[in-house]
Design an enzyme around this catalytic site. Sequence first.
Site, PDB file in Angstrom:
ATOM      1  N   TRP A  92       0.853  -1.188   0.000  1.00 19.47           N
ATOM      2  CA  TRP A  92       0.000   0.000   0.000  1.00 19.47           C
ATOM      3  C   TRP A  92       0.891   1.241   0.000  1.00 19.47           C
ATOM      4  CZ3 TRP A  92       0.652   3.462   3.945  1.00 19.47           C
ATOM      5  CH2 TRP A  92       1.213   2.999   5.148  1.00 19.47           C
ATOM      6  N   GLU A 135       7.198   8.058  14.118  1.00 26.84           N
ATOM      7  CA  GLU A 135       7.416   7.440  12.810  1.00 26.84           C
ATOM      8  C   GLU A 135       8.287   8.320  11.917  1.00 26.84           C
ATOM      9  OE1 GLU A 135       6.562   4.486  11.895  1.00 26.84           O
ATOM     10  OE2 GLU A 135       5.003   3.864  13.312  1.00 26.84           O
ATOM     11  N   GLU A 173       8.679   1.314   6.493  1.00 24.22           N
ATOM     12  CA  GLU A 173       8.307   2.168   7.612  1.00 24.22           C
ATOM     13  C   GLU A 173       8.108   3.622   7.172  1.00 24.22           C
ATOM     14  OE1 GLU A 173       8.062   1.805  11.094  1.00 24.22           O
ATOM     15  OE2 GLU A 173       8.044  -0.390  10.958  1.00 24.22           O
ATOM     16  N   HIS A 176       4.644   5.141   6.830  1.00 25.89           N
ATOM     17  CA  HIS A 176       3.801   5.384   7.999  1.00 25.89           C
ATOM     18  C   HIS A 176       3.754   6.870   8.352  1.00 25.89           C
ATOM     19  CE1 HIS A 176       4.823   0.996   9.390  1.00 25.89           C
ATOM     20  NE2 HIS A 176       4.188   1.050   8.230  1.00 25.89           N
ATOM     21  N   GLU A 226       8.792  -2.930  18.085  1.00 24.96           N
ATOM     22  CA  GLU A 226       7.821  -3.164  17.007  1.00 24.96           C
ATOM     23  C   GLU A 226       6.488  -3.643  17.566  1.00 24.96           C
ATOM     24  OE1 GLU A 226       7.909  -2.344  13.996  1.00 24.96           O
ATOM     25  OE2 GLU A 226       9.954  -2.364  13.242  1.00 24.96           O
ATOM     26  N   THR A 229       4.709  -0.546  18.993  1.00 25.14           N
ATOM     27  CA  THR A 229       4.062   0.308  17.996  1.00 25.14           C
ATOM     28  C   THR A 229       2.843  -0.382  17.383  1.00 25.14           C
ATOM     29  OG1 THR A 229       5.703  -0.441  16.370  1.00 25.14           O
ATOM     30  CG2 THR A 229       6.111   1.660  17.433  1.00 25.14           C
ATOM     31  N   ASP A 258       1.583  -3.533   9.464  1.00 19.84           N
ATOM     32  CA  ASP A 258       3.002  -3.508   9.079  1.00 19.84           C
ATOM     33  C   ASP A 258       3.883  -3.757  10.290  1.00 19.84           C
ATOM     34  OD1 ASP A 258       2.726  -3.074   6.385  1.00 19.84           O
ATOM     35  OD2 ASP A 258       3.523  -1.037   6.390  1.00 19.84           O
ATOM     36  N   GLU A 259       3.574  -3.083  11.399  1.00 17.78           N
ATOM     37  CA  GLU A 259       4.390  -3.238  12.605  1.00 17.78           C
ATOM     38  C   GLU A 259       4.363  -4.681  13.095  1.00 17.78           C
ATOM     39  OE1 GLU A 259       6.192  -0.837  13.184  1.00 17.78           O
ATOM     40  OE2 GLU A 259       5.171   1.079  12.943  1.00 17.78           O
ATOM     41  N   HIS A 262       6.704  -6.722  10.929  1.00 16.73           N
ATOM     42  CA  HIS A 262       8.098  -6.444  11.272  1.00 16.73           C
ATOM     43  C   HIS A 262       8.469  -7.057  12.618  1.00 16.73           C
ATOM     44  CE1 HIS A 262       7.721  -2.666   8.533  1.00 16.73           C
ATOM     45  NE2 HIS A 262       7.924  -3.768   7.845  1.00 16.73           N
TER      46      HIS A 262
END
Length: 393
Positions: A92, A135, A173, A176, A226, A229, A258-259, A262
């Site tokens: 995305w 971020e 990242e 974000h 991670e 977040t 996403d976090e 990761h």
Amino acid sequence: MASRVAFRPEALLCFSPAGTKRSAGSPRVSMASTVGSSTKVDLPKKPFMPPREVHVQVTHSMPPQKIEIFKSLEDWAENNILVHLKPVEKCWQPQDFLPDPSSEGFHEEIKELRERSKEIPDDYYVCLVGDMITEEALPTYQTMLNTLDGVRDETGASLTSWAIWTRAWTAEENRHGDLLNKYLYLSGRVDMRQIEKTIQYLIGSGMDPRTENSPYLGFIYTSFQERATFISHGNTARHAKEHGDLKLAQICGIIASDEKRHETAYTKIVEKLFEIDPDGTVLAFADMMKKKISMPAHLMYDGQDDNLFEHFSAVAQRLGVYTAKDYADILEFLVNRWKVGEITGLSGEGKRAQDFVCTLAPRIRRLEERAQGRAKQAPRRPFSWIYGREVQL
């Protein structure tokens, strides 16, 4: 710290190393020893730096034979860590969630966004801005990863698996902060100039995670961070939904996903280290937890509030965006994820470290419960991010 939990429950929210509380208007940079001394060295504050305190920094604490472990894991990292990256064409992008400037309905979309934003209270925006600023300090985090011995990007375009991961993780990242920044700008609810100043101060200040150039400490830190977040963005998504802004909820939720991905990669690295070097890894885990996990934005400053991160963290605690309970839950999650309590064959020192990390989460919770029992009505504080309006801490 070797035998007890020596931090205040409220300090768990800020995750600042012991002794780092700043006093408003302090013109000095204080440095505290990492080897048990309580003395501090007061240094003159340089004119371009905010008031802050940084510990005396231990560097390159990992012996050469440990560095070889990471070199030997190159192929393993390629097959097990790089798979957690997404191809750029399948990722995305911020524009997927923002009004389309080329559309005839662009202005109408912005108007709808701003109408939705009016329903969201100021304290939520304090948390969202704090998350966004965290971020946006991404250059600092890539720099930190590139201090780690044995896994750093030696050339800036190295083809080692570790270097590829660091650059691609940074690239993922980067979206974000871009997305949250643009959304907040369009909302009209926040003072973007003050936010931009805070970002500049934060990147200029760096961070002090006390990882000593060691990937053992560094990857334990990133595993914890991670997940933190992931929890924080997930909770801001939930709150946005409760306030009726489904688009903002979607934005915070996609960042949280996403976090989480990761987190999976970093925890897998530490899991491998426990397999190869259980004694060294459990010692590193205990060391990192004794220092406490300082969150990346703990040196946050806006040119006005010397205790900005502590105040932001207090609002996040009150709203349930990120709390002392979350800190204990993350620790417990990692202990279970890495099966730390099941490790056998440790040295005496390793067994003591194992006992420390396995019993720490309940002790943190007890401290938090006692603090909550003594808690008084928190004061209100102005935040420059929302044009100086006051929010209860």
